[in-house]
Design an enzyme around this catalytic site. Structure first.
Site, PDB file in Angstrom:
ATOM      1  N   GLU A  79       0.804  -1.229   0.000  1.00 36.82           N
ATOM      2  CA  GLU A  79       0.000   0.000   0.000  1.00 36.82           C
ATOM      3  C   GLU A  79       0.835   1.275   0.000  1.00 36.82           C
ATOM      4  OE1 GLU A  79      -3.963  -0.029   1.613  1.00 36.82           O
ATOM      5  OE2 GLU A  79      -3.190   1.176   3.280  1.00 36.82           O
ATOM      6  N   LYS A  81       0.677   4.683   1.392  1.00 41.20           N
ATOM      7  CA  LYS A  81      -0.067   5.236   2.533  1.00 41.20           C
ATOM      8  C   LYS A  81       0.788   6.288   3.228  1.00 41.20           C
ATOM      9  CE  LYS A  81      -2.572   3.330   6.551  1.00 41.20           C
ATOM     10  NZ  LYS A  81      -2.758   2.110   7.370  1.00 41.20           N
ATOM     11  N   LYS A 141      -8.086   2.287  -2.956  1.00 45.17           N
ATOM     12  CA  LYS A 141      -8.423   2.127  -1.540  1.00 45.17           C
ATOM     13  C   LYS A 141      -9.108   3.390  -1.052  1.00 45.17           C
ATOM     14  CE  LYS A 141      -7.143  -0.671   1.700  1.00 45.17           C
ATOM     15  NZ  LYS A 141      -6.378  -0.166   2.804  1.00 45.17           N
ATOM     16  N   GLU A 190     -14.163  -6.148   2.606  1.00 43.55           N
ATOM     17  CA  GLU A 190     -13.486  -6.099   3.904  1.00 43.55           C
ATOM     18  C   GLU A 190     -14.441  -6.339   5.069  1.00 43.55           C
ATOM     19  OE1 GLU A 190     -10.449  -3.052   4.618  1.00 43.55           O
ATOM     20  OE2 GLU A 190     -11.648  -2.450   6.337  1.00 43.55           O
ATOM     21  N   ASN A 211      -9.964  -7.265   8.228  1.00 40.17           N
ATOM     22  CA  ASN A 211      -9.147  -6.159   8.720  1.00 40.17           C
ATOM     23  C   ASN A 211      -8.885  -6.392  10.204  1.00 40.17           C
ATOM     24  OD1 ASN A 211      -7.786  -3.789   9.059  1.00 40.17           O
ATOM     25  ND2 ASN A 211      -9.413  -2.465   8.261  1.00 40.17           N
ATOM     26  N   GLU A 241      -5.489  -8.148   6.626  1.00 39.91           N
ATOM     27  CA  GLU A 241      -5.198  -6.730   6.444  1.00 39.91           C
ATOM     28  C   GLU A 241      -4.810  -6.058   7.764  1.00 39.91           C
ATOM     29  OE1 GLU A 241      -9.121  -6.238   3.525  1.00 39.91           O
ATOM     30  OE2 GLU A 241      -8.595  -4.671   4.939  1.00 39.91           O
ATOM     31  N   SER A 242      -3.809  -5.200   7.677  1.00 40.29           N
ATOM     32  CA  SER A 242      -3.434  -4.253   8.739  1.00 40.29           C
ATOM     33  C   SER A 242      -2.635  -4.873   9.884  1.00 40.29           C
ATOM     34  CB  SER A 242      -4.663  -3.570   9.365  1.00 40.29           C
ATOM     35  OG  SER A 242      -5.461  -2.954   8.405  1.00 40.29           O
TER      36      SER A 242
HETATM   37  O1  LIG Z   1      -0.742   0.251   7.565  1.00 40.84           O
HETATM   38  P1  LIG Z   1      -1.197  -1.132   7.877  1.00 40.84           P
HETATM   39  O2  LIG Z   1      -1.483  -1.346   9.343  1.00 40.84           O
HETATM   40  O3  LIG Z   1      -0.256  -2.169   7.296  1.00 40.84           O
HETATM   41  O4  LIG Z   1      -2.618  -1.341   7.147  1.00 40.84           O
HETATM   42  C1  LIG Z   1      -2.737  -1.374   5.747  1.00 40.84           C
HETATM   43  C2  LIG Z   1      -4.220  -1.494   5.347  1.00 40.84           C
HETATM   44  O5  LIG Z   1      -4.696  -2.729   5.776  1.00 40.84           O
HETATM   45  C3  LIG Z   1      -5.048  -0.365   5.945  1.00 40.84           C
HETATM   46  O6  LIG Z   1      -4.555   0.829   5.405  1.00 40.84           O
HETATM   47  C4  LIG Z   1      -6.535  -0.482   5.682  1.00 40.84           C
HETATM   48  C5  LIG Z   1      -7.261  -1.606   5.657  1.00 40.84           C
HETATM   49  N1  LIG Z   1      -8.565  -1.340   5.390  1.00 40.84           N
HETATM   50  C6  LIG Z   1      -8.696  -0.023   5.227  1.00 40.84           C
HETATM   51  C7  LIG Z   1      -9.824   0.736   4.904  1.00 40.84           C
HETATM   52  C8  LIG Z   1      -9.667   2.086   4.746  1.00 40.84           C
HETATM   53  C9  LIG Z   1      -8.429   2.702   4.936  1.00 40.84           C
HETATM   54  C10 LIG Z   1      -7.302   1.964   5.255  1.00 40.84           C
HETATM   55  C11 LIG Z   1      -7.434   0.593   5.393  1.00 40.84           C
END
Ligand SMILES: O=P(O)(O)OC[C@@H](O)[C@@H](O)c1c[nH]c2ccccc12
Length: 289
Positions: A79, A81, A141, A190, A211, A241-242
């Site tokens: 990503e 970001k 995104k 998601e 997520n 995710e995340s």
């Molecule tokens: O920075 P991280 O913790 O690696 O996360 C990335 C991504 O999963 C996260 O930006 C995200 C997952 N779902 C979303 C929905 C909206 C905005 C952002 C997100």
């Protein structure tokens, strides 16, 4: 009319329930309010008819299903970001196209570009720059709340769109998923709870993300994917995710049956995006869901 004590209690409980639901909608609903305001401005500049004309001129969407299942290794969605509501500024990213080039060189299956402006400092201009630079599937995104954004994503050359179950009702989710599919795109749907997974499945989702971050509270629970893995139906592509900080997290999600991971912060702050994507992409899929 006489109201039995039991009924009074029930209605009090119900209104308390409504209040707490509204409160916990918190960050997500605030973000969506801003998204709707920005959307109104774009809509006033570019009609849906104009988007449809542009769609006719962009190359067809790339096959994200194939990209996300191509090997026996975990696939990485990397990503772009800059900032997030939970962490604030992450990285300046003066040149998103250059970063995406590093992701591609490291073997990313897809690149995710945040386009939400207010909280994530993203933009469709970032998306366009990355689209010009890489030939692998691109995920737009954002917080999708109307069909307009799905058309807009395809008009900008997106191959994948994110649909956040918590932000949509069943009819919206199904409609936007069908529209994305009809345009040749893949929807990454998601989820964050077993109920949301059930809603995703009944809407027809084939690529389901869990997520680990709750978008209403921004709390990250690194065990969330593992906890929900058994609720994910066989046959769908699954994305953790995340909250992925290093290869050990990727190994854990692989062991829980993830096909792919979506990583932002660790790649934009780690200083070696290409090497990190390559390391994460070398993890074997060991789990069987
Ligand atoms: O920075 P991280 O913790 O690696 O996360 C990335 C991504 O999963 C996260 O930006 C995200 C997952 N779902 C979303 C929905 C909206 C905005 C952002 C997100």
């Amino acid at each position: 009319m006489v109201i039995a004590p039991g009924n009074t209690e029930t209605s009090a409980e119900q209104s308390a329930g409504r209040r707490s639901a509204a409160e916990s909608a918190g960050v997500l609903s605030e973000i969506i309010d801003g998204v709707r305001d920005d959307l109104a401005v774009r809509r006033s500049r570019t009609t849906e008819a104009e988007l449809s004309r542009r769609i006719a001129d962009v190359p067809p969407a790339l096959d994200a299903h194939a990209a996300l299942t191509a090997t026996d290794r975990i696939r990485v969605i990397a990503e772009v970001k800059r900032k997030s509501p939970s962490k604030g500024d992450l990285a300046a990213i003066a040149d998103p196209a250059e970063l995406a080039g590093h992701y591609r060189a490291g073997g990313a299956a897809a690149v995710s570009v945040l386009t939400e402006e207010r909280r994530f400092s993203g933009s469709l201009a970032d998306f366009d720059a990355v689209r010009r630079a890489v030939d692998i599937p691109l995920l737009r995104k954002d917080f999708m709340v109307t069909d307009y954004q799905i058309l807009e994503s395809r008009a900008h050359g997106a191959d994948i769109v994110l649909l956040i179950v918590a932000a949509l009702d069943d009819a919206e989710l199904r409609g936007m998923l069908e529209l994305a599919t009809s345009l040749g795109m893949t929807a990454l749907v998601e989820t964050h709870t077993p109920e949301e997974i059930a809603r995703a499945v009944s809407a027809g989702a084939r690529v389901i993300g869990v997520n680990n971050r709750n978008l209403k509270t921004l709390h990250v629970d690194p065990g969330m994917f593992d906890a929900l893995a058994s609720s994910l139906p066989a046959g769908c592509i699954t994305v953790a995710e995340s909250g992925i900080t290093g290869v050990a997290d990727v190994q854990r999600f692989a062991a829980a049956g993830a096909d792919a991971v979506l990583v932002g912060e660790a790649l934009v702050t780690g200083g070696a995006p290409r090497a990190a994507v390559a390391e994460f992409s070398s993890v074997h899929k060991t789990g069987n869901r």
